[in-house]
Write a protein that holds these residues in place. Structure first.
Motif, PDB file in Angstrom:
ATOM      1  N   GLY A  20      27.045   3.683  43.824  1.00  0.00           N
ATOM      2  CA  GLY A  20      25.821   3.028  44.280  1.00  0.00           C
ATOM      3  C   GLY A  20      25.468   3.331  45.718  1.00  0.00           C
ATOM      4  O   GLY A  20      24.310   3.272  46.107  1.00  0.00           O
ATOM      5  N   ILE A  51      21.827   2.940  47.044  1.00  0.00           N
ATOM      6  CA  ILE A  51      21.316   1.644  46.597  1.00  0.00           C
ATOM      7  C   ILE A  51      21.720   0.626  47.651  1.00  0.00           C
ATOM      8  O   ILE A  51      22.897   0.476  47.947  1.00  0.00           O
ATOM      9  CB  ILE A  51      21.884   1.273  45.216  1.00  0.00           C
ATOM     10  CG1 ILE A  51      21.450   2.305  44.189  1.00  0.00           C
ATOM     11  CG2 ILE A  51      21.440  -0.125  44.822  1.00  0.00           C
ATOM     12  CD1 ILE A  51      22.134   2.169  42.859  1.00  0.00           C
ATOM     13  N   ARG A  52      20.741  -0.015  48.254  1.00  0.00           N
ATOM     14  CA  ARG A  52      21.020  -0.979  49.312  1.00  0.00           C
ATOM     15  C   ARG A  52      20.840  -2.383  48.789  1.00  0.00           C
ATOM     16  O   ARG A  52      19.934  -2.659  48.009  1.00  0.00           O
ATOM     17  CB  ARG A  52      20.071  -0.751  50.486  1.00  0.00           C
ATOM     18  CG  ARG A  52      20.293   0.546  51.186  1.00  0.00           C
ATOM     19  CD  ARG A  52      19.393   0.777  52.360  1.00  0.00           C
ATOM     20  NE  ARG A  52      18.567  -0.345  52.790  1.00  0.00           N
ATOM     21  CZ  ARG A  52      17.607  -0.232  53.689  1.00  0.00           C
ATOM     22  NH1 ARG A  52      17.340   0.924  54.238  1.00  0.00           N
ATOM     23  NH2 ARG A  52      16.894  -1.272  54.038  1.00  0.00           N
ATOM     24  N   SER A  53      21.669  -3.301  49.261  1.00  0.00           N
ATOM     25  CA  SER A  53      21.594  -4.683  48.800  1.00  0.00           C
ATOM     26  C   SER A  53      20.371  -5.412  49.352  1.00  0.00           C
ATOM     27  O   SER A  53      19.982  -6.435  48.806  1.00  0.00           O
ATOM     28  CB  SER A  53      22.871  -5.439  49.178  1.00  0.00           C
ATOM     29  OG  SER A  53      23.019  -5.463  50.581  1.00  0.00           O
ATOM     30  N   ASP A  54      19.760  -4.898  50.420  1.00  0.00           N
ATOM     31  CA  ASP A  54      18.604  -5.583  51.005  1.00  0.00           C
ATOM     32  C   ASP A  54      17.281  -5.122  50.398  1.00  0.00           C
ATOM     33  O   ASP A  54      16.225  -5.605  50.785  1.00  0.00           O
ATOM     34  CB  ASP A  54      18.589  -5.403  52.515  1.00  0.00           C
ATOM     35  CG  ASP A  54      18.456  -3.950  52.952  1.00  0.00           C
ATOM     36  OD1 ASP A  54      18.937  -3.063  52.222  1.00  0.00           O
ATOM     37  OD2 ASP A  54      17.883  -3.708  54.026  1.00  0.00           O
ATOM     38  N   PRO A  56      14.619  -4.676  47.063  1.00  0.00           N
ATOM     39  CA  PRO A  56      14.355  -5.358  45.792  1.00  0.00           C
ATOM     40  C   PRO A  56      15.063  -4.640  44.633  1.00  0.00           C
ATOM     41  O   PRO A  56      15.295  -3.429  44.688  1.00  0.00           O
ATOM     42  CB  PRO A  56      12.826  -5.260  45.637  1.00  0.00           C
ATOM     43  CG  PRO A  56      12.310  -4.982  47.004  1.00  0.00           C
ATOM     44  CD  PRO A  56      13.386  -4.229  47.717  1.00  0.00           C
ATOM     45  N   ARG A  57      15.373  -5.377  43.601  1.00  0.00           N
ATOM     46  CA  ARG A  57      16.058  -4.837  42.421  1.00  0.00           C
ATOM     47  C   ARG A  57      15.302  -3.612  41.878  1.00  0.00           C
ATOM     48  O   ARG A  57      14.090  -3.630  41.763  1.00  0.00           O
ATOM     49  CB  ARG A  57      16.143  -5.914  41.342  1.00  0.00           C
ATOM     50  CG  ARG A  57      16.937  -5.505  40.148  1.00  0.00           C
ATOM     51  CD  ARG A  57      17.001  -6.671  39.146  1.00  0.00           C
ATOM     52  NE  ARG A  57      18.116  -6.521  38.267  1.00  0.00           N
ATOM     53  CZ  ARG A  57      19.353  -6.933  38.502  1.00  0.00           C
ATOM     54  NH1 ARG A  57      19.616  -7.574  39.617  1.00  0.00           N
ATOM     55  NH2 ARG A  57      20.311  -6.754  37.640  1.00  0.00           N
ATOM     56  N   GLY A  58      16.026  -2.542  41.583  1.00  0.00           N
ATOM     57  CA  GLY A  58      15.422  -1.339  41.039  1.00  0.00           C
ATOM     58  C   GLY A  58      15.012  -0.308  42.085  1.00  0.00           C
ATOM     59  O   GLY A  58      14.609   0.784  41.744  1.00  0.00           O
ATOM     60  N   TRP A  59      15.103  -0.658  43.363  1.00  0.00           N
ATOM     61  CA  TRP A  59      14.738   0.263  44.437  1.00  0.00           C
ATOM     62  C   TRP A  59      15.991   0.861  45.048  1.00  0.00           C
ATOM     63  O   TRP A  59      17.035   0.226  45.108  1.00  0.00           O
ATOM     64  CB  TRP A  59      13.952  -0.458  45.526  1.00  0.00           C
ATOM     65  CG  TRP A  59      12.550  -0.760  45.126  1.00  0.00           C
ATOM     66  CD1 TRP A  59      12.113  -1.836  44.419  1.00  0.00           C
ATOM     67  CD2 TRP A  59      11.392   0.022  45.407  1.00  0.00           C
ATOM     68  NE1 TRP A  59      10.754  -1.768  44.235  1.00  0.00           N
ATOM     69  CE2 TRP A  59      10.289  -0.637  44.841  1.00  0.00           C
ATOM     70  CE3 TRP A  59      11.188   1.213  46.088  1.00  0.00           C
ATOM     71  CZ2 TRP A  59       9.001  -0.146  44.930  1.00  0.00           C
ATOM     72  CZ3 TRP A  59       9.900   1.706  46.187  1.00  0.00           C
ATOM     73  CH2 TRP A  59       8.821   1.026  45.610  1.00  0.00           C
ATOM     74  N   GLU A  60      15.893   2.089  45.526  1.00  0.00           N
ATOM     75  CA  GLU A  60      16.977   2.709  46.269  1.00  0.00           C
ATOM     76  C   GLU A  60      16.388   3.559  47.384  1.00  0.00           C
ATOM     77  O   GLU A  60      15.210   3.879  47.372  1.00  0.00           O
ATOM     78  CB  GLU A  60      17.899   3.527  45.372  1.00  0.00           C
ATOM     79  CG  GLU A  60      17.238   4.682  44.656  1.00  0.00           C
ATOM     80  CD  GLU A  60      18.190   5.364  43.686  1.00  0.00           C
ATOM     81  OE1 GLU A  60      18.816   6.353  44.085  1.00  0.00           O
ATOM     82  OE2 GLU A  60      18.302   4.901  42.551  1.00  0.00           O
ATOM     83  N   LYS A  73      11.646   3.939  43.313  1.00  0.00           N
ATOM     84  CA  LYS A  73      11.747   2.898  42.296  1.00  0.00           C
ATOM     85  C   LYS A  73      11.847   3.558  40.949  1.00  0.00           C
ATOM     86  O   LYS A  73      11.139   4.434  40.595  1.00  0.00           O
ATOM     87  CB  LYS A  73      10.552   1.958  42.320  1.00  0.00           C
ATOM     88  CG  LYS A  73      10.693   0.882  41.274  1.00  0.00           C
ATOM     89  CD  LYS A  73       9.717  -0.210  41.426  1.00  0.00           C
ATOM     90  CE  LYS A  73      10.099  -1.225  40.355  1.00  0.00           C
ATOM     91  NZ  LYS A  73       9.276  -2.328  40.268  1.00  0.00           N
TER      92      LYS A  73
END
Length: 73
Positions: A20, A51-54, A56-60, A73
């Motif tokens: 990730g 993939i960053r935790s900050d 939104p879901r589905g974005w990298e 996205k």
């Protein structure tokens, strides 16, 4: 950023995966072992995507060859 990994650049019985955080790991399918280092070059490889935790879901986050970041996205 490194050249894209091609399956034919790996020795026989090797494959790879991407974490990730964008780090690439290599799998010796015969020995059932993994390593962070490319089996031919001995160098670590980064996919250029993270993939960053900050986010939104589905974005990298990705990076151009010049180091500029962009979002996917």
């Amino acid at each position: 950023m490194a050249e894209p990994i091609r399956r034919d650049s790996l020795p026989e019985h090797w494959s790879y995966g991407v974490c990730g955080d964008g780090r690439v790991f290599f799998i010796d399918d015969e020995a059932r072992a993994t390593t962070w280092l490319h089996p031919r070059s001995g160098e670590p490889v980064n996919s250029g995507h993270m993939i960053r935790s900050d986010l939104p879901r589905g974005w990298e986050e990705g990076f151009t060859n010049d180091g500029a970041s962009f979002f996917i996205k």
